[in-house]
Design an enzyme around this catalytic site. Structure first.
Site, short mmCIF file in Angstrom:
data_model
loop_
_atom_site.label_atom_id
_atom_site.label_comp_id
_atom_site.label_asym_id
_atom_site.label_seq_id
_atom_site.Cartn_x
_atom_site.Cartn_y
_atom_site.Cartn_z
N ASP A 12 -1.74 9.34 -14.17
CA ASP A 12 -0.85 8.34 -13.67
C ASP A 12 -0.59 7.52 -14.83
OD1 ASP A 12 0.17 5.76 -12.76
OD2 ASP A 12 -1.43 5.80 -11.15
N ASP A 53 2.33 8.91 -7.66
CA ASP A 53 2.46 8.17 -9.03
C ASP A 53 1.76 8.93 -9.90
OD1 ASP A 53 -0.34 7.69 -8.40
OD2 ASP A 53 -0.22 5.51 -8.22
N TYR A 91 5.30 0.11 -13.05
CA TYR A 91 3.87 -0.64 -12.63
C TYR A 91 2.84 0.40 -13.28
CZ TYR A 91 0.57 -3.68 -10.34
OH TYR A 91 -0.20 -4.77 -10.06
N GLN A 95 -1.71 3.57 -17.32
CA GLN A 95 -2.84 3.32 -16.58
C GLN A 95 -4.11 4.35 -17.25
OE1 GLN A 95 -3.17 2.67 -12.17
NE2 GLN A 95 -3.96 4.89 -12.34
N ASP A 132 -2.72 12.74 -3.98
CA ASP A 132 -2.66 11.26 -4.34
C ASP A 132 -3.43 10.19 -3.40
OD1 ASP A 132 -1.91 9.31 -6.04
OD2 ASP A 132 -0.10 8.65 -5.05
N TYR A 233 -12.41 -0.60 -11.54
CA TYR A 233 -11.39 0.03 -10.67
C TYR A 233 -10.23 0.19 -11.55
CZ TYR A 233 -8.53 1.68 -7.15
OH TYR A 233 -7.49 2.43 -6.45
N LYS A 236 -7.54 5.76 -8.08
CA LYS A 236 -8.37 6.63 -7.57
C LYS A 236 -8.00 7.83 -8.47
CE LYS A 236 -11.44 6.18 -4.39
NZ LYS A 236 -12.57 6.20 -4.93
N GLN A 246 -5.40 36.18 -2.38
CA GLN A 246 -5.01 37.36 -1.91
C GLN A 246 -5.88 38.65 -2.66
OE1 GLN A 246 -1.84 36.29 0.35
NE2 GLN A 246 -2.43 38.41 0.19
C1 F6R Z 1 -4.48 3.13 -4.91
C2 F6R Z 1 -4.04 2.09 -5.75
C3 F6R Z 1 -3.22 1.05 -5.14
C4 F6R Z 1 -3.72 -0.17 -5.62
C5 F6R Z 1 -3.14 -1.50 -4.95
C6 F6R Z 1 -3.40 -2.84 -5.85
O1 F6R Z 1 -5.19 4.15 -5.65
O2 F6R Z 1 -3.84 2.44 -7.04
O3 F6R Z 1 -3.50 1.03 -3.70
O4 F6R Z 1 -5.10 -0.40 -5.88
O5 F6R Z 1 -1.70 -1.29 -4.90
O6 F6R Z 1 -2.90 -2.88 -7.16
P1 F6R Z 1 -2.97 -4.13 -7.98
O7 F6R Z 1 -4.62 -4.73 -7.93
O8 F6R Z 1 -2.60 -3.52 -9.36
O9 F6R Z 1 -2.09 -5.21 -7.50
MG MG Z 2 -2.10 8.18 -8.00
MG MG Z 3 -0.85 4.07 -9.87
#
Ligand code: F6R
Ligand code: MG
Ligand code: MG
Length: 371
Positions: A12, A53, A91, A95, A132, A233, A236, A246
């Protein structure tokens, strides 16, 4: 023919809007990058797609697993695309690229990877599944059903080439330990482990028999734990999985049958919620509602001397409409629990999210009690 390696490396590196999807030009950029490598013979063939993503690459080559040149190729591509994502202020741009420089192997650097070397058969169907908003153990239930459950895979009963069963390599994703269990004879022990999806993930599956591992390899899952690697974090793990089908392996239809439950997986919003894994066509790999629900796409290829013929978009079929319908109903029901378990994942699974910071602030509010 001969030995061929399929490397699926994904990351991502930024998305639109929030965490929903990648831009078409990001796919094109990675295609151009891999095309140049194909022209000079670094790889035999490639395919680029996205699931939500996550930008996903499928590469075929003759260099074997963990090849620095192939890994660097993917890493450099992700870097290029991440820079583009940064320039557009997409966004979470960049990452999953946890370091600035390439270490010689993408493992441990952020991208997810599933990679297998096998002896190409007379005709070799290879399926790629990508998820995802969920984690590697999301594949535990479907892969168990496909390779060990005769109610899912008729070949386990009917095909003499499959009745011996399959061996499962299981990973403890936190301790980095592995164990191999054999089915059908150790089926209950296998389930005792892989039912604990917060700790154990299926890593590889082999057909039993006396042939070489390159002939018996049936499936491999990417089990990198992004948040464990980063210590916080990040997102994911959103795993990929390669399955051969097959002629002694489960048929394509039997493999697809493993995804008909809409089973509950961890991930979804903030990596902190359980929800149904919805099998969708590439067109609908767009997790919007509450950043989800979690998705899985399937791509069916035939390998021809390393060339990737296809793909067929496996879940782009009306026979999956009712599975998706059920997933939507389950999603409604789970959402109604709001911040309560079991919609919200357990405390152990929240270790690498932002919840511990919230709980820390409440620590001094607790006083000893006689009760
Ligand atoms: C799931 C994921 C999203 C973010 C959520 C908050 O893997 O990445 O659900 O955790 O959108 O994101 P922030 O903290 O960046 O606003
Ligand atoms: Mg993802
Ligand atoms: Mg993402």
């Amino acid at each position: 023919m001969g030995l061929i390696t399929v490397s699926c490396i994904k990351a991502d590196v930024g998305s639109l809007s929030g965490h929903i999807t990648v831009l078409p030009e990001m796919i094109k950029m990675m295609e151009d990058h891999l095309d140049a490598a194909k022209k000079v013979g670094t790889i035999v063939d490639y395919h680029v797609f996205n699931c939500g993503d996550d930008l996903e690459t499928v590469m075929t080559h003759r260099k074997g697993r963990d090849n620095a040149e192939v890994h660097k190729l993917a890493w450099d591509g992700f870097m290029k695309v991440a820079n583009y994502a940064r320039s557009k202020k997409l966004y979470a741009a960049g990452q999953d690229l946890l370091s600035d420089s390439f270490s010689g192997n993408v493992r441990g650097q952020g991208p997810g990877i599933a990679e297998m070397t096998f002896m190409e058969r007379k005709s070799d169907p290879v399926l790629i599944f990508a998820c995802d908003k969920t984690e590697p153990a999301a594949f535990n239930l479907p892969l168990f059903k496909v390779f060990a459950d005769p109610f899912t895979t008729a070949g386990l009963v009917i095909d003499p080439k499959a009745t011996a069963g399959f061996s499962f390599e299981i990973m403890d994703v936190y301790k980095h330990l592995k164990a191999t269990l054999h089915c059908p004879e150790e089926m209950y022990a296998l389930l005792a482990l892989i039912g604990t999806t917060s700790t154990y993930a299926i890593k590889r599956i082999y057909k039993k028999g006396s042939e070489s591992p390159e002939e018996r390899i049936a499936a491999e899952v990417c089990t990198e734990k992004l948040n464990v690697l980063a210590g916080q974090y990040v997102g994911k793990d959103d795993p990929v999985c390669i399955v051969r089908a097959q002629s002694g392996f489960p048929s394509v239809g039997e493999v697809i049958e493993g995804f008909t439950l809409g089973h509950l997986v961890s991930g979804w919003m903030r990596g902190s919620h359980k929800g149904p894994l919805m099998p969708v066509s590439l067109k609908y790999a767009t997790p919007t509602r509450f950043d989800g629900p979690p998705r899985v796409v399937g791509l069916g290829f035939q390998i021809c001397n390393g060339e990737l013929i296809g793909p067929k978009d496996l879940f782009d079929d009306v026979s999956f409409d009712h599975v998706r319908e059920r997933c939507n109903l389950i999603a409604d029901y789970m959402r109604m629990h709001g911040p309560f378990e079991p919609h919200r994942v357990s405390e152990k699974e929240l270790e690498y999210t932002t919840l511990p910071d919230v709980l820390k602030k409440l620590e001094q509010r607790f006083k000893p009690t006689e009760e």
